[in-house]
Design an enzyme around this catalytic site. Structure first.
Site, PDB file in Angstrom:
ATOM      1  N   LYS A  79      27.658  38.808  40.039  1.00 10.70           N
ATOM      2  CA  LYS A  79      28.711  38.166  39.251  1.00 10.70           C
ATOM      3  C   LYS A  79      29.003  36.766  39.792  1.00 10.70           C
ATOM      4  CE  LYS A  79      30.591  42.609  37.813  1.00 10.70           C
ATOM      5  NZ  LYS A  79      31.567  43.690  38.006  1.00 10.70           N
ATOM      6  N   GLN A  85      37.134  45.018  41.311  1.00 11.96           N
ATOM      7  CA  GLN A  85      35.887  45.788  41.236  1.00 11.96           C
ATOM      8  C   GLN A  85      36.173  47.281  41.404  1.00 11.96           C
ATOM      9  OE1 GLN A  85      32.729  44.493  40.554  1.00 11.96           O
ATOM     10  NE2 GLN A  85      32.051  46.609  40.478  1.00 11.96           N
ATOM     11  N   ASP A 119      38.284  41.513  32.561  1.00 12.87           N
ATOM     12  CA  ASP A 119      37.567  42.771  32.429  1.00 12.87           C
ATOM     13  C   ASP A 119      38.117  43.583  31.244  1.00 12.87           C
ATOM     14  OD1 ASP A 119      35.357  43.831  33.587  1.00 12.87           O
ATOM     15  OD2 ASP A 119      36.390  44.915  35.177  1.00 12.87           O
TER      16      ASP A 119
END
Ligand code: NAP
Length: 284
Positions: A54, A98, A121
């Site tokens: 990422k 995460q 996200d």
């Protein structure tokens, strides 16, 4: 019989990243450097690898990114304190926590603290709610990437029969809603589904998001159907999807490979959402 067309997530991704680079540059020309902050709690090796990819994609595109690492035994209050600090940071437009978090942390309580405007996200209650009611918000990266791949290959969704295997909050459920919003008739399968094949064998579009290599065999797939493999499992012979690729590709019309299918798209969609968040903050 012809073999399926391979859906090339790497190529689509490269094209998308090219476009994002131009958009990031435009922001930079206007004095805004798009910025992503990631938070990792603990030392999960898969999480470390995903974050590395990422950050690499961000730097490729011209998006600033920083990684916040917290110890495995960090308490909920401390993780939330870190999120609140980044919520206030004007240089950061996107925040990614995460997952999975180490036990006993409950990701739902913690995610709810992310400023929805920075939730790149798409998994805060606010953005998930927007997905349910059809208003504009951030869409989770993996399902967004799946839809983008299907669109790139001109695969029609309207009135098609779609089946999704797996019902997680980051993949299966949002994908269900996205397919529904495009007027597919969607069926959801999970570990308690009595006969998965019954729901997949007529599916025009079949998406598997389980993490179980070999789960989807050729007899479960419609002749001429579209098969999207979200699953990624580390095995001795490399990364494996859920789909028995070699046999299913002889039956399907389109298929995504693992690796090189959905994976690169997930990362591109995260960067896209970060650029979007920066554009929103600038009133673009
Ligand atoms: P998850 O939270 O573990 O969910 C797995 C889902 O699969 C659950 O809903 C589970 O059902 C269902 N399931 C398990 N065994 C099943 C079976 N035999 N038949 C039917 N359904 C079954 O996983 P996730 O986070 O969504 O991830 C799924 C997979 O996608 C993993 O391999 C992950 O690594 C991969 N992934 C890939 C990307 C990418 O970019 N390529 C991104 C995200 C995830 P229950 O709900 O009943 O337990």
């Amino acid at each position: 019989m012809m073999s399926a067309q391979i859906i090339d997530g790497k190529a689509v991704s490269a094209k998308i990243r090219g476009g994002l680079k131009a958009q990031a540059q435009e922001l930079i020309n206007n004095g805004i450097i798009p910025g992503l902050a990631t938070i990792r709690v603990g030392e999960d090796p898969a999480s470390k690898l995903y974050l590395k990819l990422k950050h690499k994609a961000c730097s490729e595109v011209g998006v600033y990114s920083e990684d916040h690492v917290l110890a495995e035994d960090t308490g909920e209050k401390e993780v939330i304190a870190q999120i609140k600090k980044i919520n206030q940071d004007a240089n950061i437009h996107g925040i990614l926590l995460q997952l999975p978090l180490p036990k006993p942390l409950d990701s739902r309580d913690i995610l709810a603290e992310i400023d929805p405007r920075k939730d790149v996200d798409g998994i805060t209650p606010t953005n998930l709610g927007r997905l349910v009611n059809g208003s504009k918000g951030f869409i989770p990266a993996t399902p967004k990437g799946v839809l983008r791949l299907l669109d790139e290959y001109g695969i029609e969704l309207e009135a098609k029969k779609a089946t999704v295997i797996g019902r997680s909050v980051i993949v299966g459920k949002p994908l269900y809603l996205l397919l529904l919003s495009r007027n597919a008739t969607v069926t959801m399968c999970h570990s308690r589904t009595r006969d998965v094949t019954e729901h997949t064998k007529d599916a025009d579009i079949l998406v598997s998001a389980v993490g179980s290599p070999g789960l989807v065999t050729a007899d479960m797939v419609k002749e001429g159907g579209v098969v999207v493999d979200v699953g990624t499992t580390k095995t001795e012979s490399g990364l494996a999807g859920d789909v028995d690729f070699e046999h299913v590709k002889e039956k399907a019309a389109y298929i995504t490979p693992v690796p090189g299918g959905v994976g690169p798209m997930t990362i591109s969609m995260l960067v896209e959402n970060t650029v979007l968040a920066a554009q929103n903050s600038a009133g673009f």
